[in-house]
Structures are given as C-alpha cells and as structure tokens.
Design a protein around this motif. Structure first.
Motif, PDB file in Angstrom:
ATOM      1  N   THR A  98       0.851  -1.191   0.000  1.00 27.93           N
ATOM      2  CA  THR A  98       0.000   0.000   0.000  1.00 27.93           C
ATOM      3  C   THR A  98       0.884   1.237   0.000  1.00 27.93           C
ATOM      4  N   ASP A  99       0.271   2.361  -0.348  1.00 24.67           N
ATOM      5  CA  ASP A  99       1.012   3.630  -0.324  1.00 24.67           C
ATOM      6  C   ASP A  99       1.505   3.934   1.089  1.00 24.67           C
ATOM      7  N   GLU A 100       0.681   3.618   2.073  1.00 25.29           N
ATOM      8  CA  GLU A 100       1.075   3.866   3.463  1.00 25.29           C
ATOM      9  C   GLU A 100       2.290   3.012   3.854  1.00 25.29           C
ATOM     10  N   GLN A 101       2.310   1.755   3.448  1.00 25.48           N
ATOM     11  CA  GLN A 101       3.447   0.885   3.744  1.00 25.48           C
ATOM     12  C   GLN A 101       4.712   1.410   3.066  1.00 25.48           C
ATOM     13  N   LEU A 102       4.574   1.876   1.840  1.00 21.47           N
ATOM     14  CA  LEU A 102       5.728   2.411   1.118  1.00 21.47           C
ATOM     15  C   LEU A 102       6.247   3.690   1.767  1.00 21.47           C
ATOM     16  N   ARG A 103       5.344   4.584   2.197  1.00 16.99           N
ATOM     17  CA  ARG A 103       5.765   5.822   2.882  1.00 16.99           C
ATOM     18  C   ARG A 103       6.456   5.486   4.202  1.00 16.99           C
ATOM     19  N   ASP A 104       5.890   4.514   4.942  1.00 15.11           N
ATOM     20  CA  ASP A 104       6.478   4.098   6.209  1.00 15.11           C
ATOM     21  C   ASP A 104       7.870   3.502   5.990  1.00 15.11           C
ATOM     22  N   ALA A 105       8.017   2.691   4.960  1.00 19.50           N
ATOM     23  CA  ALA A 105       9.320   2.105   4.642  1.00 19.50           C
ATOM     24  C   ALA A 105      10.316   3.193   4.243  1.00 19.50           C
TER      25      ALA A 105
END
Length: 148
Positions: free
Chosen positions: A4-11
C-alpha cells in the motif's frame, strides 16, 4: 506482492532514519555487543570441549602431533583473545575519549565511530573463525594421533 502507499511511505521513513549517523552508530554498537557475547560463550565452549574431549595428557602424544596441538591451541586462543579484545573495543570504545557536543563534530564522530566499529567487528569475526578452526584442529589431532 503489492504494498500500500502507506506501507511504502512508512518504509521510506524507516530508510531515511537508517541513514541518520546516530541511528547507524546505535545499530553498529548493538552488533558489536552481540559479537562480544558470542565470542565469550564460544571461547568457554571451546575450552570445555578441549578439556572434556581431548587427550588428558599431551605428553602421551609423539613429538610431532604434541607440538602441533600446542601450536594450534596457542594460535587458536591468541586469535580468540584478540577477537574478544576487538569486539570489546568495538562495543565500548577507548576509555576517556571526549566527544564534542558541537553538532557538526558530533555527526563526524558518529560516522567515523560507526566505520571503526564495523571494521573492528569484521576483524573480530575472522579472528574468531581462525581461533575456532585452530582449536578444533588441535582437538582432532589429539583424537587421531597415536599415543605412546
């Protein structure tokens, strides 16, 4: 696998945090502590194995194997002592080192200290391997060499 976009931003945030010199220094110190603990237990284990499983009296061995065992043990334990010393130095540094609180100097120190820790741990790893192989070789010689 899709993220997800959120997972990518968090990473991405975690990746940025890992580039921080303070974070790298903290991780390097944790790694050095782990190796220091490993080397301590390894040295104790090898000593116990040699004492319990090796020949009780090396004087029963012929001269060649006896001196081989002595040389291998000496080299192995010197390598393990050096590895332990390097890992302690990596984990704790040198006593009395003054660290500047000026931001730029502090950041340079953290980068330099991290590199030093990684280098010391790498040397400690190789010395530990050499020590283990050497002590194991000494044990094997006592097992296979004929007694007098």
């Amino acid at each position: 696998m899709t993220f997800t976009d959120e997972q990518l931003r968090d990473a991405d945030r975690r990746g940025d945090a890992l580039l921080d010199p303070h974070q790298q220094l903290r991780l390097a110190l944790q790694q050095a502590e782990g190796y220091r603990t490993f080397l301590s237990s390894l040295t104790g284990l090898l000593t116990a194995v040699f004492v319990l499983k090796g020949q009780e009296n090396l004087s029963k061995l012929p001269d060649g194997p006896r001196w081989t065992v002595v040389a291998l043990l000496a080299a192995g334990f010197l390598a393990l002592i050096a590895a332990s010393w390097l890992s302690v130095t990596a984990a704790h540094g040198r006593p009395g080192v003054q660290v500047s609180s000026e931001p730029e100097r502090l950041l340079r120190y953290e980068v330099r200290r991290t590199r030093t820790i990684w280098r010391l741990v790498e040397w400690a790893r190789w010395l530990a391997l050499a020590g283990v192989v050497s002590v194991a070789g000494a044990v094997i010689v006592t097992w296979v060499a004929p007694g007098r």
